[in-house]
Enzyme design. Structure first.
Site, short mmCIF file in Angstrom:
data_model
loop_
_atom_site.label_atom_id
_atom_site.label_comp_id
_atom_site.label_asym_id
_atom_site.label_seq_id
_atom_site.Cartn_x
_atom_site.Cartn_y
_atom_site.Cartn_z
N HIS A 104 78.07 72.06 51.44
CA HIS A 104 79.03 72.06 52.32
C HIS A 104 80.65 71.86 51.69
O HIS A 104 80.34 70.84 50.70
CB HIS A 104 78.31 70.90 53.85
CG HIS A 104 78.43 69.69 52.71
ND1 HIS A 104 79.48 68.89 52.96
CD2 HIS A 104 77.95 68.71 52.57
CE1 HIS A 104 79.11 67.33 52.76
NE2 HIS A 104 77.57 67.87 52.12
N ASP A 106 82.69 71.47 54.04
CA ASP A 106 83.20 70.06 55.06
C ASP A 106 83.35 68.69 54.51
O ASP A 106 82.34 68.12 53.53
CB ASP A 106 83.04 70.53 56.22
CG ASP A 106 81.77 69.71 56.52
OD1 ASP A 106 80.55 70.50 55.21
OD2 ASP A 106 81.16 68.95 57.45
N ASP A 137 80.97 64.15 47.77
CA ASP A 137 80.44 64.53 48.59
C ASP A 137 81.00 65.21 48.99
O ASP A 137 81.35 65.17 50.32
CB ASP A 137 79.61 63.33 49.77
CG ASP A 137 78.54 63.92 50.72
OD1 ASP A 137 78.08 65.10 50.70
OD2 ASP A 137 79.19 63.22 51.99
N GLU A 171 78.49 70.68 58.12
CA GLU A 171 76.74 69.50 57.50
C GLU A 171 77.26 68.14 58.10
O GLU A 171 76.18 67.10 58.51
CB GLU A 171 76.92 69.79 55.90
CG GLU A 171 75.26 69.24 55.58
CD GLU A 171 75.52 67.81 55.07
OE1 GLU A 171 74.22 67.53 55.35
OE2 GLU A 171 76.45 67.43 55.77
N GLU A 172 78.22 68.12 57.93
CA GLU A 172 78.63 66.22 58.02
C GLU A 172 78.11 65.90 59.13
O GLU A 172 78.09 64.82 59.90
CB GLU A 172 80.48 65.56 57.75
CG GLU A 172 80.47 65.80 55.93
CD GLU A 172 79.56 64.81 55.77
OE1 GLU A 172 79.11 63.75 56.17
OE2 GLU A 172 80.12 64.83 54.17
N GLU A 195 74.13 68.16 46.78
CA GLU A 195 74.60 67.36 46.99
C GLU A 195 74.15 65.63 46.21
O GLU A 195 73.69 66.53 45.17
CB GLU A 195 73.31 66.20 48.72
CG GLU A 195 74.03 67.26 49.70
CD GLU A 195 74.54 66.62 50.84
OE1 GLU A 195 75.18 65.79 50.13
OE2 GLU A 195 74.76 66.95 51.50
N HIS A 395 82.06 59.10 51.63
CA HIS A 395 82.57 58.63 52.78
C HIS A 395 83.80 56.98 52.32
O HIS A 395 83.97 56.51 53.73
CB HIS A 395 81.43 58.02 53.83
CG HIS A 395 80.72 59.05 54.12
ND1 HIS A 395 80.34 59.58 55.26
CD2 HIS A 395 80.78 60.37 53.91
CE1 HIS A 395 79.47 60.77 55.42
NE2 HIS A 395 79.67 61.52 54.43
#
Length: 425
Positions: A104, A106, A137, A171-172, A195, A395
């Protein structure tokens, strides 16, 4: 199993400097969930430059939302371009197996920038670390897979089958991009989701559902508090009931990978908002949270158990019995997903990692939802998670990925791809 001459030739073709430069360049393109178009267009150009066959399309979000299996989402995309992107390299023969790399593009918002010591959109490198939102991520893994495919193509090695890179959005907040790719017909015989796993092999992921609950009270002046009904006080009993539900759901977990966690299926209240005036009894409270979905458990079963817990509590409280709680299931709805931990794909990937690094990886499960579950459950594609980076820094301020892990991941992806395509189905 020792490296063959062909494998060594392809590994020697890896453009390490280009890989690192591309990771840093992509990190300079903010691609928060719902704002991925610029980064997708950049990556599509890079894919074309490398000679991949590229499918770049505008996702019809409204149409997909009408599908029963739509995975949910939180952001409003009504005025934003949603871009699907899949690049494919066809080997020397159209016959053969198809391997997907999925990642992903995003990322979550950067948060309070004063907590960062590096520019979250700077793609800065300091020693062995590259910093930026999405470095771990998971733009690092996405670019490592792209350069693995490029190395195989540049080497001139003829292989049966094909390699596919799915760069997905959303995806998030649920998995829009992977869902759109599957609905468009992009499928394969196996998939590696890039991932961050510390280059361990993850064939199992728990699920997660997000919810919003409305609690009603009765307003009164604070000096006459007993004339009102505080929604906050009602919530206190609700919170205790949900903690008990969490204990019950985690009391006897026997799954061979998820059972190793102290709390494999957490129930978390992430936000609580109540009242409108400090001198008034709060007549309304909203709380939002996330509940884990156990391996093999249906999302509907989790919803029903959660709602029944609240209903049972309300039956013992005269106010809540007459003023029912309302539950809304919001945002991403992540099922669990897995393949057996002794699946041939798991064993092959573990062997490739050991070949590249010199040590055996851990085979483990994770408690977070990912796109693995869509590939396995919806696409019927054996899939696992494997990528560079430590998810504990995802994050967070100063998110980063190690240069050494990026290069190791790319080499591992090369070896996995070569052995998968050359193996007999």
């Amino acid at each position: 199993m020792a490296l063959t001459a062909i494998e060594q030739k392809v590994l020697d073709s890896l453009d390490e400097d280009g890989l690192l430069a591309s990771v840093r360049e992509l990190l300079r393109l903010p691609s928060r969930t719902g704002q991925e178009a610029e980064a997708q267009h950049w990556l599509a150009r890079r894919m074309r430059d490398f000679g991949l066959s590229v499918d770049e399309w505008t996702i019809d979000v409204a149409e997909l939302r009408r599908q029963a299996s739509f995975p949910g989402m939180e952001v409003d995309r009504s005025e934003r371009e949603a871009v699907g992107l899949v690049g494919t390299w066809q080997g020397g023969s159209e016959a053969g197996r198809r391997l997907i790399f999925n990642g992903h593009i995003d990322v979550v918002p950067e948060g309070d920038r004063t907590q960062w010591t590096h520019d979250p959109w700077g793609g800065e490198q300091e020693g062995d670390l590259i910093y930026g939102r999405g470095a771990c991520d998971m733009k690092g893994g996405l670019i490592a897979a792209l350069y693995a495919i490029k190395a195989i193509k540049d080497s001139g090695v003829a292989l049966p089958g094909s390699l596919m890179l799915q760069s997905v959005i959303g995806e998030e907040d649920g998995g829009l991009g992977t869902f759109a790719s599957l609905m468009r017909g992009h499928s394969g015989d196996a998939a590696i989701v890039c991932e961050p796993t510390d280059l361990d092999v993850v064939p199992a992921q728990a699920g997660a559902l997000t919810f919003l609950v409305h609690v009603s009270g009765k307003s009164a002046h604070a000096c006459m508090r007993l004339e009102g009904v505080s929604a906050v006080e009602k919530y206190l009993d609700i919170h205790l009931a949900l903690l008990q539900l969490e204990r019950v759901r985690n009391s006897d977990v026997t799954h061979p990978l998820l059972g190793k966690f102290d709390l494999p299926y957490p129930l978390n209240i992430g936000r609580v908002q109540a009242g409108n005036w400090s001198s008034s009894v709060p007549d309304e409270l909203l709380f939002e949270g996330r509940i884990g979905v156990a391996m093999g458990e249906s999302c509907q079963a989790v919803r029903e158990q959660f709602e029944q817990t609240l209903h049972t509590l309300a039956e013992t409280d005269p106010w809540l019995r007459d003023h029912p709680l309302t539950v809304t299931w919001t945002g991403g709805q992540f099922e669990s997903g897995e393949i057996p931990h002794d699946h041939p794909l798991v064993q092959s990937c573990a062997g490739c990692i050991q070949e590249v690094t010199g040590h055996a990886p851990t085979i483990k499960g994770i408690t977070a939802g990912t796109d693995l579950r869509q590939l396995v459950n919806l696409g019927q594609i054996p899939a696992l998670l494997l990528g560079p980076g430590d998810v504990r820094v995802a994050h967070m301020p100063d998110e980063h990925v190690r240069v050494s892990e990026l290069l190791t991941a790319a080499r591992t992806y090369i070896l996995i791809a070569l052995r998968f395509l050359q193996a007999n189905p």
